[in-house]
Scaffold this motif. Structure first.
Motif, PDB file in Angstrom:
ATOM      1  N   MET A  16       0.842  -1.189   0.000  1.00 15.71           N
ATOM      2  CA  MET A  16       0.000   0.000   0.000  1.00 15.71           C
ATOM      3  C   MET A  16       0.881   1.244   0.000  1.00 15.71           C
ATOM      4  O   MET A  16       2.034   1.197   0.436  1.00 15.71           O
ATOM      5  CB  MET A  16      -0.900   0.005   1.237  1.00 15.71           C
ATOM      6  CG  MET A  16      -2.003  -1.044   1.175  1.00 15.71           C
ATOM      7  SD  MET A  16      -3.247  -0.750   2.422  1.00 15.71           S
ATOM      8  CE  MET A  16      -2.410  -1.361   3.850  1.00 15.71           C
ATOM      9  N   THR A  17       0.310   2.344  -0.452  1.00 15.54           N
ATOM     10  CA  THR A  17       1.063   3.596  -0.421  1.00 15.54           C
ATOM     11  C   THR A  17       0.989   4.186   0.987  1.00 15.54           C
ATOM     12  O   THR A  17       0.090   3.864   1.765  1.00 15.54           O
ATOM     13  CB  THR A  17       0.494   4.610  -1.421  1.00 15.54           C
ATOM     14  OG1 THR A  17      -0.896   4.775  -1.152  1.00 15.54           O
ATOM     15  CG2 THR A  17       0.680   4.130  -2.849  1.00 15.54           C
ATOM     16  N   LEU A  18       1.926   5.071   1.273  1.00 13.28           N
ATOM     17  CA  LEU A  18       2.001   5.597   2.637  1.00 13.28           C
ATOM     18  C   LEU A  18       0.728   6.325   3.057  1.00 13.28           C
ATOM     19  O   LEU A  18       0.312   6.248   4.203  1.00 13.28           O
ATOM     20  CB  LEU A  18       3.205   6.545   2.771  1.00 13.28           C
ATOM     21  CG  LEU A  18       4.572   5.875   2.942  1.00 13.28           C
ATOM     22  CD1 LEU A  18       5.653   6.931   3.089  1.00 13.28           C
ATOM     23  CD2 LEU A  18       4.588   4.936   4.145  1.00 13.28           C
ATOM     24  N   ASP A  19       0.097   7.040   2.103  1.00 23.25           N
ATOM     25  CA  ASP A  19      -1.102   7.769   2.507  1.00 23.25           C
ATOM     26  C   ASP A  19      -2.278   6.823   2.765  1.00 23.25           C
ATOM     27  O   ASP A  19      -3.259   7.218   3.387  1.00 23.25           O
ATOM     28  CB  ASP A  19      -1.472   8.861   1.486  1.00 23.25           C
ATOM     29  CG  ASP A  19      -1.651   8.287   0.091  1.00 23.25           C
ATOM     30  OD1 ASP A  19      -1.170   7.172  -0.161  1.00 23.25           O
ATOM     31  OD2 ASP A  19      -2.274   8.969  -0.739  1.00 23.25           O
ATOM     32  N   LEU A  73       3.083  13.302   8.984  1.00 24.14           N
ATOM     33  CA  LEU A  73       4.339  12.538   8.978  1.00 24.14           C
ATOM     34  C   LEU A  73       4.833  12.304   7.556  1.00 24.14           C
ATOM     35  O   LEU A  73       6.028  12.185   7.308  1.00 24.14           O
ATOM     36  CB  LEU A  73       4.136  11.185   9.680  1.00 24.14           C
ATOM     37  CG  LEU A  73       3.921  11.222  11.193  1.00 24.14           C
ATOM     38  CD1 LEU A  73       3.555   9.838  11.703  1.00 24.14           C
ATOM     39  CD2 LEU A  73       5.177  11.727  11.889  1.00 24.14           C
ATOM     40  N   LEU A  74       3.897  12.244   6.620  1.00 24.28           N
ATOM     41  CA  LEU A  74       4.256  11.958   5.230  1.00 24.28           C
ATOM     42  C   LEU A  74       5.207  13.009   4.659  1.00 24.28           C
ATOM     43  O   LEU A  74       5.984  12.738   3.753  1.00 24.28           O
ATOM     44  CB  LEU A  74       3.004  11.903   4.347  1.00 24.28           C
ATOM     45  CG  LEU A  74       1.993  10.804   4.682  1.00 24.28           C
ATOM     46  CD1 LEU A  74       0.826  10.863   3.728  1.00 24.28           C
ATOM     47  CD2 LEU A  74       2.672   9.446   4.604  1.00 24.28           C
ATOM     48  N   VAL A  94       5.064   7.084  -7.028  1.00 24.29           N
ATOM     49  CA  VAL A  94       4.129   6.048  -6.591  1.00 24.29           C
ATOM     50  C   VAL A  94       4.909   4.846  -6.067  1.00 24.29           C
ATOM     51  O   VAL A  94       5.456   4.059  -6.831  1.00 24.29           O
ATOM     52  CB  VAL A  94       3.206   5.602  -7.748  1.00 24.29           C
ATOM     53  CG1 VAL A  94       2.105   4.706  -7.206  1.00 24.29           C
ATOM     54  CG2 VAL A  94       2.630   6.815  -8.445  1.00 24.29           C
ATOM     55  N   ARG A  95       4.950   4.764  -4.763  1.00 27.29           N
ATOM     56  CA  ARG A  95       5.637   3.643  -4.155  1.00 27.29           C
ATOM     57  C   ARG A  95       4.706   2.984  -3.161  1.00 27.29           C
ATOM     58  O   ARG A  95       3.997   3.664  -2.421  1.00 27.29           O
ATOM     59  CB  ARG A  95       6.890   4.109  -3.410  1.00 27.29           C
ATOM     60  CG  ARG A  95       8.039   4.406  -4.333  1.00 27.29           C
ATOM     61  CD  ARG A  95       9.107   5.171  -3.592  1.00 27.29           C
ATOM     62  NE  ARG A  95      10.172   5.538  -4.520  1.00 27.29           N
ATOM     63  CZ  ARG A  95      11.413   5.073  -4.417  1.00 27.29           C
ATOM     64  NH1 ARG A  95      11.743   4.263  -3.444  1.00 27.29           N
ATOM     65  NH2 ARG A  95      12.330   5.443  -5.286  1.00 27.29           N
ATOM     66  N   ALA A  96       4.748   1.670  -3.139  1.00 28.86           N
ATOM     67  CA  ALA A  96       3.908   0.945  -2.191  1.00 28.86           C
ATOM     68  C   ALA A  96       4.808   0.143  -1.258  1.00 28.86           C
ATOM     69  O   ALA A  96       5.895  -0.295  -1.648  1.00 28.86           O
ATOM     70  CB  ALA A  96       2.951   0.023  -2.947  1.00 28.86           C
ATOM     71  N   TYR A  97       4.335   0.000  -0.034  1.00 27.81           N
ATOM     72  CA  TYR A  97       5.171  -0.615   0.993  1.00 27.81           C
ATOM     73  C   TYR A  97       4.447  -1.756   1.698  1.00 27.81           C
ATOM     74  O   TYR A  97       3.238  -1.751   1.853  1.00 27.81           O
ATOM     75  CB  TYR A  97       5.572   0.434   2.042  1.00 27.81           C
ATOM     76  CG  TYR A  97       6.296   1.600   1.467  1.00 27.81           C
ATOM     77  CD1 TYR A  97       7.679   1.587   1.349  1.00 27.81           C
ATOM     78  CD2 TYR A  97       5.594   2.718   1.022  1.00 27.81           C
ATOM     79  CE1 TYR A  97       8.352   2.663   0.806  1.00 27.81           C
ATOM     80  CE2 TYR A  97       6.260   3.808   0.475  1.00 27.81           C
ATOM     81  CZ  TYR A  97       7.641   3.779   0.369  1.00 27.81           C
ATOM     82  OH  TYR A  97       8.298   4.840  -0.164  1.00 27.81           O
ATOM     83  N   ARG A  98       5.232  -2.729   2.131  1.00 29.93           N
ATOM     84  CA  ARG A  98       4.709  -3.785   2.992  1.00 29.93           C
ATOM     85  C   ARG A  98       5.729  -4.062   4.082  1.00 29.93           C
ATOM     86  O   ARG A  98       6.926  -4.180   3.813  1.00 29.93           O
ATOM     87  CB  ARG A  98       4.417  -5.049   2.182  1.00 29.93           C
ATOM     88  CG  ARG A  98       3.711  -6.116   3.022  1.00 29.93           C
ATOM     89  CD  ARG A  98       3.238  -7.266   2.183  1.00 29.93           C
ATOM     90  NE  ARG A  98       4.367  -8.052   1.694  1.00 29.93           N
ATOM     91  CZ  ARG A  98       4.244  -9.042   0.800  1.00 29.93           C
ATOM     92  NH1 ARG A  98       3.063  -9.323   0.286  1.00 29.93           N
ATOM     93  NH2 ARG A  98       5.299  -9.720   0.408  1.00 29.93           N
TER      94      ARG A  98
END
Lengths: 151, 321
Positions: free
Chosen positions: B117-120, B134-135, B155-159
């Motif tokens: 998911m993206t940070l937002d 925080l973003l 556009v970066r997604a994180y897990r």
């Protein structure tokens, strides 16, 4: 609700003479500090060549240490000029004074690095290590910790 | 403590709410206001350890977030020029790595959905909506140290990635331990001369001792679960092994309470256990500002500290005999 600090207010404030006393004075009011307290401060020769300060306050000996604000840091006295009427109102803090140093006083014991205040100052340095990014320079870190190592 | 008559009395009793003045130490740039940007502001965010709302400070440009640490002696008041301020506390504002504050959200979102998911999408909180700020913190790029990353550019997604996180935390501990060594002890040329914990150094405070203490500090920003995993990962027991040995040998456990409250009252010059008491007190103060939950958790650390002092005091006597 937000609690803001009026950054502009910092630009015009002057330094304050500060003493942190080892006793609780019940009250927030004017006091003749510069007339009765400050003139009584004496420099005393401590062992190890450091000079400490001494003063007698209400018949008790206080020993003081002048504490500079850590490098890169700034001391500020923030005041909330008016209280909000409701919980939702925005609140603003304004700087009334700045300071680069202050004197803290111990009741009879000599100031040392174990004092709360000195540890507070040390915390700024420890916190900056704890909270700075760690990604890149792992190599230099390892060399640092080998210096620290003392087995 | 009952309010007698005046406003001042009332102020004292109700504490923070009625106070209108604070003594603050903060990094030079923290309070600078930048034209066209909002003023620096205090905002309630969820504390990563206690999960309670705690005040944090965002700088004017919004790229850095700070925590507020209150240091207070048992008794104290300020003289400010020609006036008295009853409250003798000092607020120390220091920068916080925003990744610590984002981590609980990352862990939670990965647990619930187990997808990128993206940070937002990750950093959302109905109770503390300001966490979205925080973003914008520059330190948020560090999120890549605790997560798997997909995508590039904007556009970066994180897990969440636990093993990456533990490595990151290990680096944090090492970095902090190194600084502890420099701060407490002048190790510039490997010399023995020290200021902060002179006595403990003479007694052989080891690298492990520094690490354990540093890990304790780092744990103040972690959930209890993650904190346990961190101690396992760096291979340090929260309670020193030597200490447990000392205890097995029948050494008396030290008077914890007396030590804890000994901050200013008792000051023997050569108390070797002191340095550890000191560090313990520092934590106590940190916790003092925080919540009951955090206090409860801090018992873990106290256990460690207590035992170390028991190691220092009784053993030499035995050897003399």
């Amino acid at each position: 609700m937000a609690l803001c600090v009026d950054g502009k207010s910092l630009e015009s404030v002057g330094p304050a003479a500060l003493h942190l006393m080892p006793c609780t004075v019940e009250g927030n009011a004017e006091a003749n500090v510069s007339q009765f307290f400050t003139p009584a401060i004496r420099q005393s020769e401590e062992s190890l060549g450091t000079t400490g300060q001494q003063v007698s306050f209400r018949g008790r000996l206080l020993r003081g240490h002048e504490m500079p604000v850590p490098e890169g840091y700034k001391g500020v006295i923030l005041k909330e000029p008016s209280k909000p009427f409701t919980e939702d109102e925005d609140r603003t803090l304004r700087a009334t004074h700045s300071f680069e140093k202050f004197t803290y006083w111990n009741l009879e014991t000599a100031p040392s690095t174990n004092d709360t205040i000195q540890r507070a100052m040390a915390w700024t340095s420890i916190a900056s290590a704890l909270h700075s990014p760690v990604e890149s320079d792992k190599a230099s870190l390892e060399s640092q910790s080998s210096v620290t190592g003392c087995r | 403590m009952a309010p007698k008559t005046s406003k001042k009395q009332k102020r004292k009793v109700s504490g923070n709410h009625e106070r209108d003045q604070w003594m603050v130490i903060a990094p030079d740039s923290t309070f600078e206001s930048i034209d066209g940007c909002p003023d620096p502001s205090f905002v309630k965010l969820r504390h990563p350890k206690t999960e309670n709302g705690v005040m944090f400070l965002f700088s004017s440009d919004g790229t850095s977030v700070h925590e507020v640490m209150r240091f207070k002696r048992d008794f104290g008041s300020w003289f400010i020029n020609d006036s008295v301020q009853q409250d003798g506390s000092l607020e120390v504002i220091t920068p916080v790595d925003p990744v610590f504050l984002a981590l609980p959200y990352l862990i939670k979102s990965s647990k619930e959905r187990n997808k990128f998911m993206t940070l937002d999408q990750i950093i959302l909180d109905d109770d503390y909506p300001q966490c979205i700020r925080l973003l914008h913190c520059s330190g948020m790029s560090g999120i890549e140290r605790v997560a798997e990353v997909k995508g590039s550019g904007d556009v970066r997604a994180y897990r969440y990635d636990e093993s990456k996180t533990l490595d990151w935390l290990k680096d944090k501990v090492e970095q902090t331990a190194a600084r502890l060594g420099q701060t407490d002890v002048h190790v510039a040329s490997g010399a023995q001369s020290t200021t902060f914990v002179r006595s403990s150094k003479e007694q052989g405070a080891t690298e492990e001792d520094y690490k354990r203490y540093a890990a304790g500090l780092v744990s103040d920003y972690l959930s209890a679960d993650l904190s346990t995993k961190l101690f396992e990962h760096i291979g340090i027991k929260e309670v020193s092994e030597k200490v447990s040995k000392a205890l097995e040998n029948g050494a008396e456990p030290p008077l914890k309470k007396a030590r804890m409250s000994s901050d200013i009252k008792t000051e023997p010059e050569e108390d070797y256990s002191k340095a550890f008491t000191a560090s313990n007190d520092m934590k106590k103060e940190k916790n003092g500002k925080l919540t009951a939950g955090q206090k409860a958790l801090s018992k873990v650390d106290k256990k460690g500290m207590k035992s170390i002092s028991s190691f220092f005091s009784p053993k030499p006597k035995k050897m003399e005999k």
